[in-house]
Design a protein around this motif. Structure first.
Motif, mmCIF file in Angstrom:
data_model
loop_
_atom_site.group_PDB
_atom_site.id
_atom_site.type_symbol
_atom_site.label_atom_id
_atom_site.label_comp_id
_atom_site.label_asym_id
_atom_site.label_seq_id
_atom_site.Cartn_x
_atom_site.Cartn_y
_atom_site.Cartn_z
ATOM 1 N N GLY A 154 41.152 45.118 29.100
ATOM 2 C CA GLY A 154 41.014 43.667 28.980
ATOM 3 C C GLY A 154 39.575 43.216 29.170
ATOM 4 O O GLY A 154 39.086 42.332 28.456
ATOM 5 N N GLY A 155 38.876 43.816 30.117
ATOM 6 C CA GLY A 155 37.470 43.484 30.331
ATOM 7 C C GLY A 155 36.607 43.876 29.150
ATOM 8 O O GLY A 155 35.698 43.139 28.745
ATOM 9 N N LYS B 12 44.651 48.680 32.444
ATOM 10 C CA LYS B 12 44.805 47.455 31.675
ATOM 11 C C LYS B 12 43.626 46.524 31.916
ATOM 12 O O LYS B 12 43.171 45.850 30.987
ATOM 13 C CB LYS B 12 46.106 46.749 32.064
ATOM 14 N N THR B 13 43.142 46.492 33.154
ATOM 15 C CA THR B 13 42.007 45.626 33.488
ATOM 16 C C THR B 13 40.752 46.089 32.760
ATOM 17 O O THR B 13 39.971 45.264 32.267
ATOM 18 C CB THR B 13 41.766 45.647 35.009
ATOM 19 N N LEU B 14 40.547 47.393 32.689
ATOM 20 C CA LEU B 14 39.387 47.949 31.989
ATOM 21 C C LEU B 14 39.423 47.596 30.509
ATOM 22 O O LEU B 14 38.421 47.150 29.937
ATOM 23 C CB LEU B 14 39.336 49.465 32.163
#
Length: 67
Positions: free
Chosen positions: A6-7, A2-4
C-alpha cells in the motif's frame, strides 16, 4: 506485507500526480506559505510571551523570598 504494498502504491501515485499536476502543486505551495508563516509566527509569539510571563513570575518569587 499489505502495508508495504500500500505504501509503495501511494508513493507511486504521489510521484505520478506530482509530475502531472506540478504547476497546480506549486500554486498550492505558494498559497500555503503565507498561512504557515502566520500560524508559525503567532505560535512563536504566544510561546515567547508565555515564557516571558514565567520569567516575570520567577523574578517576583525570588525578590519576595529575599525580603
Amino acid at each position: 506485507m499489505k502495508t508495504l504494498i500500500g505504501g509503495a502504491i501511494a508513493v507511486l501515485l504521489g510521484v505520478v500526480g506530482l509530475a502531472v499536476w506540478f504547476t497546480e502543486f506549486l500554486q498550492i505551495i505558494t498559497g500555503c506559505v503565507p498561512v504557515v508563516l502566520l500560524i508559525g509566527g503567532g505560535f512563536a509569539l504566544y510561546l515567547g510571551f508565555d515564557e516571558l510571563k514565567d520569567s516575570w513570575k520567577n523574578d517576583e518569587g525570588v525578590d519576595a523570598s529575599a525580603d
